[in-house]
Design an enzyme around this catalytic site. Structure first.
Site, PDB file in Angstrom:
ATOM      1  CE1 TYR A   1      10.442 -11.760 -18.557  1.00 44.79           C
ATOM      2  CE2 TYR A   1      10.877 -12.228 -20.873  1.00 44.79           C
ATOM      3  CZ  TYR A   1      10.769 -11.326 -19.833  1.00 44.79           C
ATOM      4  OH  TYR A   1      10.976  -9.985 -20.069  1.00 44.79           O
TER       5      TYR A   1
ATOM      6  CE1 TYR B   1      -3.632  -2.625   0.803  1.00 45.97           C
ATOM      7  CE2 TYR B   1      -1.943  -3.508   2.269  1.00 45.97           C
ATOM      8  CZ  TYR B   1      -3.147  -3.643   1.589  1.00 45.97           C
ATOM      9  OH  TYR B   1      -3.845  -4.820   1.691  1.00 45.97           O
TER      10      TYR B   1
END
Length: 271
Positions: A104, A21
Site C-alpha cells: 500500500y 475511455y
C-alpha cells in the site's frame, strides 16, 4: 471520474486497472481508487499495486486527453513509520518496501511519482492530497481500522482489541472536514502534495476509552501483539493546507465520534 453538464454532475465507476475511455467532456478526474484498509490490501497485495501503478497511469492519461484537473488521493502512509514528527510534506518517509504493509505504501508513493512526472513532462494539471486517518458514518464494521472496530466491539459490549500497549498515536479527521479540504485543493492551482488531516494527536488507548464513553459501553480493553511495521506515531503538519487553501478542521474527536454514533443509530450505518 466526474464530468459536468450544465449544473449537473455525473459520476462513473470504472475498472481502472484496464485501459478505459470517456467520450464526454471531463473537467476533473478524482483518482481515489485503492484498497485502503489493512485487511483489504493485505488480502489483495497485487491488486493494490496494480491500482497504484496501472490505474494511476490510465487515470492520468484520461486527464491528459481531456485537459482535465487531476487529483490523486494519496495517504499519510507514504511517510511510513516516521522519524519526523509531526509530518510535513517535505519529509520523504521511512517505509519498509518489502514488509506486508509495503504494497500500500509503495503503491501510493509510486502513484505520487507518476503524477508529478505527468505534470512536469506532459503538462497535466495535477494535485496530490495526502489523507491522514479519517472517520465518519458508512465505514464498514469489519473494516479493520481502529474507529469502526472499536465502535463495533463497544456497541456489542465485547472486549475492545488493542494492538500493542495502546501508546501508538494517530490523528483522526472527521469526514466532512476532509471533504472540504479535498474540494479546496481540487479548485486550487496547487500541484505539490498537501496534507489534509486533523493535527489533534491521540493514543489509541485514549481513542478506545473515548469510544467506550460516548457509546456507554461496558467493554473492557484486551491487548494483542502489534502488527509488523505498524506506525508508532502519526500527526499531520497542516501549515501548507492552511496557508494555500485557508483550510483547517473544525470538528474535534469527541464531537466527531458523537456525530458518527448518532448517524449510526439513526440510519444503521455501522452495520
Amino acid at each position: 471520474i466526474e464530468h459536468i453538464r450544465g449544473s449537473e454532475f455525473e459520476f462513473r465507476q470504472l475498472d481502472i486497472v484496464e485501459p478505459f475511455y470517456v467520450d464526454e467532456p471531463v473537467d476533473f478526474v478524482y483518482h481515489a481508487a485503492s484498497p485502503a484498509s489493512p485487511i483489504d490490501y493485505l488480502r489483495l497485495p497485487l491488486h493494490t499495486l496494480k491500482v497504484g501503478s496501472y490505474g494511476t497511469h490510465h487515470a492520468l492519461g484520461l486527464a491528459k486527453k481531456h485537459r482535465a484537473r487531476f487529483l490523486l488521493f494519496s495517504t499519510s502512509e507514504v511517510y511510513g513509520d516516521p522519524k519526523v514528527h509531526p509530518q510535513d510534506e517535505s519529509y520523504w518517509g521511512h517505509v519498509n518496501p518489502i514488509g506486508p504493509r509495503g504494497v500500500y505504501d509503495e503503491a501510493k508513493r509510486y502513484a505520487e511519482a507518476l503524477t508529478m512526472a505527468y505534470h512536469r513532462q506532459q503538462g497535466v494539471d495535477t494535485a496530490i492530497v495526502r489523507i491522514f486517518n479519517t472517520y465518519g458514518a458508512r465505514m464498514r464494521p469489519h473494516d479493520g481500522r481502529a474507529i469502526p472496530t472499536f465502535f463495533r466491539q463497544a456497541l456489542a459490549d465485547e472486549p475492545i482489541t488493542m494492538f500493542g500497549d495502546g501508546s501508538q498515536t494517530r490523528s483522526f479527521c472527521y469526514s466532512s472536514d476532509l471533504i472540504r479540504g479535498i474540494i479546496a485543493l481540487a479548485e486550487s492551482g496547487e500541484h505539490d502534495p498537501v496534507n489534509i488531516g486533523n493535527p489533534g494527536e491521540f493514543t489509541l488507548m485514549e481513542l478506545a476509552k473515548t469510544v467506550i464513553d460516548v457509546t456507554g459501553s461496558k467493554s473492557e480493553i484486551v491487548h494483542q501483539p502489534l502488527p509488523k511495521d505498524d506506525p508508532q506515531q502519526r500527526r499531520p503538519d497542516i501549515t501548507r493546507a492552511n496557508q494555500l487553501l485557508g483550510w483547517e478542521p473544525t470538528i474535534d474527536l469527541r464531537d466527531g465520534l458523537q456525530k458518527t454514533i448518532e448517524l449510526a443509530g439513526r440510519e444503521g450505518l455501522m452495520g
